[in-house]
Scaffold this motif. Structure first.
Motif, mmCIF file in Angstrom:
data_model
loop_
_atom_site.group_PDB
_atom_site.id
_atom_site.type_symbol
_atom_site.label_atom_id
_atom_site.label_comp_id
_atom_site.label_asym_id
_atom_site.label_seq_id
_atom_site.Cartn_x
_atom_site.Cartn_y
_atom_site.Cartn_z
ATOM 1 N N LEU A 22 0.810 -1.223 0.000
ATOM 2 C CA LEU A 22 0.000 0.000 0.000
ATOM 3 C C LEU A 22 0.843 1.273 0.000
ATOM 4 N N PRO A 23 1.867 1.392 0.847
ATOM 5 C CA PRO A 23 2.707 2.599 0.762
ATOM 6 C C PRO A 23 3.454 2.702 -0.578
ATOM 7 N N LEU A 24 3.853 1.573 -1.137
ATOM 8 C CA LEU A 24 4.498 1.599 -2.446
ATOM 9 C C LEU A 24 3.522 2.093 -3.513
ATOM 10 N N PHE A 25 2.286 1.638 -3.447
ATOM 11 C CA PHE A 25 1.255 2.104 -4.371
ATOM 12 C C PHE A 25 1.049 3.616 -4.238
ATOM 13 N N ALA A 26 1.020 4.107 -3.004
ATOM 14 C CA ALA A 26 0.865 5.548 -2.779
ATOM 15 C C ALA A 26 2.054 6.320 -3.354
ATOM 16 N N LEU A 27 3.256 5.800 -3.170
ATOM 17 C CA LEU A 27 4.446 6.454 -3.729
ATOM 18 C C LEU A 27 4.382 6.487 -5.252
ATOM 19 N N LEU A 28 3.958 5.393 -5.850
ATOM 20 C CA LEU A 28 3.832 5.357 -7.309
ATOM 21 C C LEU A 28 2.781 6.341 -7.803
ATOM 22 N N GLN A 29 1.713 6.516 -7.045
ATOM 23 C CA GLN A 29 0.704 7.510 -7.415
ATOM 24 C C GLN A 29 1.281 8.925 -7.351
ATOM 25 N N LEU A 30 2.098 9.197 -6.334
ATOM 26 C CA LEU A 30 2.756 10.506 -6.250
ATOM 27 C C LEU A 30 3.684 10.740 -7.438
ATOM 28 N N ILE A 31 4.459 9.740 -7.775
ATOM 29 C CA ILE A 31 5.356 9.864 -8.925
ATOM 30 C C ILE A 31 4.552 10.085 -10.199
ATOM 31 N N ASN A 32 3.470 9.341 -10.355
ATOM 32 C CA ASN A 32 2.605 9.496 -11.519
ATOM 33 C C ASN A 32 2.030 10.906 -11.585
ATOM 34 N N GLY A 33 1.626 11.452 -10.451
ATOM 35 C CA GLY A 33 1.097 12.813 -10.410
ATOM 36 C C GLY A 33 2.126 13.855 -10.774
ATOM 37 N N ILE A 34 3.363 13.645 -10.346
ATOM 38 C CA ILE A 34 4.436 14.581 -10.683
ATOM 39 C C ILE A 34 4.750 14.519 -12.170
ATOM 40 N N VAL A 35 4.858 13.315 -12.702
ATOM 41 C CA VAL A 35 5.226 13.144 -14.113
ATOM 42 C C VAL A 35 4.151 13.701 -15.040
ATOM 43 N N TYR A 36 2.886 13.465 -14.707
ATOM 44 C CA TYR A 36 1.795 13.875 -15.594
ATOM 45 C C TYR A 36 1.052 15.128 -15.113
ATOM 46 N N ASP A 37 1.673 15.912 -14.268
ATOM 47 C CA ASP A 37 1.121 17.176 -13.776
ATOM 48 C C ASP A 37 -0.287 17.020 -13.208
ATOM 49 N N GLY A 38 -0.424 16.087 -12.281
ATOM 50 C CA GLY A 38 -1.716 15.881 -11.638
ATOM 51 C C GLY A 38 -1.936 16.868 -10.516
ATOM 52 N N LEU A 39 -3.070 16.761 -9.870
ATOM 53 C CA LEU A 39 -3.386 17.618 -8.723
ATOM 54 C C LEU A 39 -2.620 17.091 -7.503
ATOM 55 N N LEU A 40 -1.460 17.660 -7.273
ATOM 56 C CA LEU A 40 -0.577 17.149 -6.220
ATOM 57 C C LEU A 40 -1.185 17.209 -4.825
ATOM 58 N N PRO A 41 -1.937 18.261 -4.451
ATOM 59 C CA PRO A 41 -2.537 18.223 -3.114
ATOM 60 C C PRO A 41 -3.514 17.042 -2.942
ATOM 61 N N LEU A 42 -4.288 16.767 -3.964
ATOM 62 C CA LEU A 42 -5.235 15.657 -3.901
ATOM 63 C C LEU A 42 -4.498 14.320 -3.880
ATOM 64 N N ILE A 43 -3.476 14.194 -4.696
ATOM 65 C CA ILE A 43 -2.691 12.958 -4.729
ATOM 66 C C ILE A 43 -1.923 12.787 -3.417
ATOM 67 N N GLY A 44 -1.417 13.884 -2.862
ATOM 68 C CA GLY A 44 -0.739 13.825 -1.567
ATOM 69 C C GLY A 44 -1.673 13.395 -0.454
ATOM 70 N N LEU A 45 -2.898 13.895 -0.482
ATOM 71 C CA LEU A 45 -3.893 13.477 0.503
ATOM 72 C C LEU A 45 -4.189 11.994 0.356
ATOM 73 N N PHE A 46 -4.345 11.541 -0.883
ATOM 74 C CA PHE A 46 -4.573 10.119 -1.131
ATOM 75 C C PHE A 46 -3.413 9.287 -0.592
ATOM 76 N N ALA A 47 -2.192 9.713 -0.853
ATOM 77 C CA ALA A 47 -1.021 8.975 -0.386
ATOM 78 C C ALA A 47 -0.955 8.938 1.138
ATOM 79 N N ALA A 48 -1.265 10.050 1.778
ATOM 80 C CA ALA A 48 -1.247 10.089 3.248
ATOM 81 C C ALA A 48 -2.318 9.175 3.831
ATOM 82 N N LEU A 49 -3.502 9.199 3.245
ATOM 83 C CA LEU A 49 -4.575 8.323 3.727
ATOM 84 C C LEU A 49 -4.253 6.853 3.483
ATOM 85 N N THR A 50 -3.634 6.557 2.362
ATOM 86 C CA THR A 50 -3.246 5.182 2.066
ATOM 87 C C THR A 50 -2.192 4.696 3.058
ATOM 88 N N ALA A 51 -1.227 5.538 3.366
ATOM 89 C CA ALA A 51 -0.195 5.166 4.342
ATOM 90 C C ALA A 51 -0.802 4.988 5.731
#
Length: 78
Positions: A22-51
């Protein structure tokens, strides 16, 4: 910690998925958001909740494993 390692030896797949997957999945989502210019606050919240969920689920599995182990020891000693 000793109970966690015993549980990891007995149930490696379940422990790996919930503790490390699960934390690895959250990290990959963060990387994906950075690479494809996603909504980083939303992705960061998702990653924090997943962790946080990973920590809670791992704690639950350790407690359930410990309870089961103690129950088996109690039945054997009875």
């Amino acid at each position: 910690m000793d109970v966690f390692f015993r549980m990891a030896r007995e149930f490696p797949v379940r422990t790996g998925i919930f503790t490390f997957g699960l934390p690895l999945f959250a990290l990959l989502q963060l990387i994906n958001g950075i690479v494809y210019d996603g909504l980083l606050p939303l992705i960061g919240l998702f990653a924090a909740l997943t962790a946080a969920y990973s920590v809670q689920v791992t704690t639950y599995h350790v407690a359930a494993y410990r309870r089961e182990t103690l129950s088996q020891q109690w039945i054997e000693n009875k």
